[in-house]
Motif scaffolding. Sequence first.
Motif, PDB file in Angstrom:
ATOM      1  N   ARG A  95       0.830  -1.216   0.000  1.00 44.65           N
ATOM      2  CA  ARG A  95       0.000   0.000   0.000  1.00 44.65           C
ATOM      3  C   ARG A  95       0.858   1.257   0.000  1.00 44.65           C
ATOM      4  NH1 ARG A  95      -3.921  -1.194   4.883  1.00 44.65           N
ATOM      5  NH2 ARG A  95      -4.023   1.103   4.893  1.00 44.65           N
ATOM      6  N   ASN A 143      -1.730   5.700  -6.460  1.00 48.68           N
ATOM      7  CA  ASN A 143      -2.864   4.779  -6.549  1.00 48.68           C
ATOM      8  C   ASN A 143      -3.402   4.402  -5.171  1.00 48.68           C
ATOM      9  OD1 ASN A 143      -2.802   4.593  -9.399  1.00 48.68           O
ATOM     10  ND2 ASN A 143      -1.122   3.093  -9.296  1.00 48.68           N
ATOM     11  N   GLN A 184       1.878   1.644  -3.619  1.00 45.94           N
ATOM     12  CA  GLN A 184       0.726   2.140  -4.390  1.00 45.94           C
ATOM     13  C   GLN A 184       0.476   3.620  -4.130  1.00 45.94           C
ATOM     14  OE1 GLN A 184      -2.612  -0.356  -3.419  1.00 45.94           O
ATOM     15  NE2 GLN A 184      -1.788  -2.153  -4.489  1.00 45.94           N
TER      16      GLN A 184
END
Length: 335
Positions: free
Chosen positions: A39, A47, A42
């Motif tokens: 995460r 994202n 990302q």
Amino acid sequence: MNKQRLKRQRWLLTFLTLLLLITILAAINAGTVNIPLNRVIQTFLNNGSFNDQFIIFELRLPRIFITMLAGMGLSLSGAILQSLTRNDLADPGLIGINAGAGVAISILFLFIPLEPGLFSYVIPLVGMLGGISTAILIYFFSYERHRPLKPLRLILTGVGVSTALSGFMVVIISSAEREKVDFIAKWLAGNIWGTDWPFVYALLPWLVVFVPLTFIKAQKLNILHLSEGVAVGLGIRIQQERLLLLFSAVALAASSVAVTGGISFIGLMAPHIAKRLVGQRHQLFLPLAMLIGAWLLLVADTIGRSLIATIIPAGIIVSVIGAPYFIYLLMREVD
């Protein structure tokens, strides 16, 4: 310059850079909300979720940058002071510069109202003025006319001035409001309190100016570290160079502790470790000392935010590590 030591320095710079990057990832994940590595990646690729972006870019990255910049500033300041005093026990926190910055910041915070937007930019300047005033005071009490400045006298005077300033700080906060006293107490403990981007922008210019200046003066630091006689023989203006370098050390230390709190021992440990790795030449050990200082303070802050629910100030973690190291160095000096 020894080619073997230069090669060793490059390998160590690479290793420390990778170690610092790994620690940054650990620091991003430290805290009450855990963000897995996938995460984090990302989020850096734009994202991630809004929550992850807010936590990483608004809460944790500014704190990480502040911590690393302050660690670099404190370690470089310590390296300069150790060379000027020719004593490995010199540290901006131990000789009174941090205490001087603390008194100035306390007076500003307790008695002078400021707009919130200006506070982050003014406080490093106020800390530096307090640190410079303290350095001038220490220099005045250490100076003897027609005699060379004695490094040991400078350090002992700094310790005495630091103790006096700490007592004065207790006096000025004794009648202050509870909330303001709590802030000063956290500052004294070395709590990283400047955790927003404006504090990064306020601290960064000081390093942009004084880090290159210190590297430019690296060869003169090599000579000043040897002896005053050698420096005079090579045509160096000792007083002028010493005052300029002392000003650089004070500016780096005071601006750093202004946004991190009263943190000691980083300026003691980082330069000493770097010297043990690559030797005494400033061109070799200064870059390593900066990375080591950044890593040490970042590790201390990350540990303090990860151990228990209540945050332990980074200054306390550093002191737990640094105090035994200081005693070890002191025993070596006595021997």
